[in-house]
Design an enzyme around this catalytic site. Structure first.
Site, PDB file in Angstrom:
ATOM      1  CB  SER A  17      -0.849   0.057   1.220  1.00 57.41           C
ATOM      2  OG  SER A  17      -1.571   1.411   1.501  1.00 57.41           O
ATOM      3  CE1 TYR A  21      -4.461  -1.827   4.634  1.00 59.40           C
ATOM      4  CE2 TYR A  21      -3.493   0.227   4.361  1.00 59.40           C
ATOM      5  CZ  TYR A  21      -4.111  -1.069   3.640  1.00 59.40           C
ATOM      6  OH  TYR A  21      -4.210  -1.351   2.532  1.00 59.40           O
TER       7      TYR A  21
END
Length: 340
Positions: A127, A152
């Protein structure tokens, strides 16, 4: 080829599976259908995939090691595309254990299974969030990513570190893809563009953080899938010229590689909203708010490495992409005008 796609009922996984099935590949899709967002949307994606006779669905949790081992015992995969993850930055502030279970334990089980089956190539989702507090733009794979601002992001960096370890120890070829704000039809309801659309259509106020002073490298789903497909046969090799005195974080002496995959054209958030208004034919009622914890002001992908490796070039403008999304959204929710 026979390809395993984890997270096949998810946004990117669904589109990737369709692309591969249309190309004649055999696809096994794994998904746990969790309720992080509307399960019906996941079921509807999966139903479309099940229309293909070369698709098999495995309902399972990847943190269940026995289930993963059983899946790999029943199939030998030519490629594994690992897209399953507990997504979302803000949810990680509320439920951190879900991220450890899915993104760390689940990924470890996939790595172990690929190791023992000697999978020829594992592609996995990282990501743009790994860039965290970095201010240098555009984000480049050679930049250090040592200051995540959400759990995350930390789990995604952990995925990259775990992948390198398996590439080093076991010669497992791994490619990590740092996705930049993917959007489009069949997207995730927790993403801003999706919730904005729902609220604008319902005449509700939308919340815009950092008083709208944000930029995102919005990347249309078809461009993302094109990059994934191009990389399937671009199996990483160890770089014999790798400099251990000045190591590049994105490459290695091991069969390991990390790429940004984005649009390379950041869009001002307010321009994005105006474009969405135009596609919807309706003005937004905007509430400007301060910055949220775990968020970043700007994302901007340097995609030169991916362009050089496989000729990747995104083609979809924000105007075209949002128009396609709105067309899908209005059709999908035709019986529910508020998008509920």
């Amino acid at each position: 080829m026979k390809v395993l796609i984890t997270g096949a009922a998810g946004f990117v996984g669904f589109h990737t599976a369709v692309r591969l099935l249309e190309a004649g590949h055999e696809v096994v899709g794994a998904d746990n259908f969790n309720d992080y967002y509307d399960v019906r949307l996941k079921e509807d994606r999966a139903a479309q995939l099940l229309d293909y006779d070369r698709f098999e669905l495995a309902r399972m949790h990847l943190e269940d090691l026995t289930a993963v081992q059983d899946l790999f015992a029943r199939h030998t995969f030519d490629r594994v595309i690992h897209l399953a993850a507990q997504a979302g930055v803000r949810y990680s502030l509320k439920n951190p254990h879900a991220y450890i279970a899915s993104n760390v334990a689940g990924f470890t089980n996939i790595l172990e299974a690929c190791r023992y089956q000697k999978t020829p190539h594992l592609i996995y989702a990282s990501s743009s969030s790994v860039y965290g507090a970095n201010a240098k733009m555009p984000f480049a794979e050679a930049d250090p990513v040592n200051h995540p601002v959400s759990l995350y992001a930390a789990t995604k960096k952990a995925n990259e570190l775990f992948a390198h370890t398996y590439s080093h120890l076991y010669g497992l070829p791994t490619t990590g893809l740092r996705f930049f704000t993917v959007y489009g039809p069949w997207g995730r309801p927790d993403m801003a563009y999706f919730s904005f659309t729902k609220k604008i259509m319902a005449g509700e106020k939308i919340q815009v953080f950092n008083h709208g002073q944000m930029r995102r490298d919005f990347t249309y789903i078809d461009d993302i899938v094109e990059g994934i497909v191009r990389l399937m046969d671009h199996v990483p090799q160890g770089d014999p010229s790798f400099d251990r005195l000045n190591p590049d974080p994105a490459t290695s002496y091991a069969p390991y590689r990390v790429y940004n995959i984005g649009n390379n054209q950041p869009v001002e958030l307010m321009h994005f909203i105006r474009t969405l208004e135009s596609a919807l034919g309706k003005k937004a009622d905007i509430e400007l708010l301060p910055m949220q914890d775990g968020d970043v002001v700007e994302t901007f992908a340097d995609i030169s490495a991916l362009q050089q490796a496989v000729g990747f070039k995104p083609y979809t403008t924000i105007e075209e992409g949002l128009s396609r999304f709105v067309a899908w959204y209005t059709k999908y929710y035709a019986d529910q005008p508020a998008g509920v």
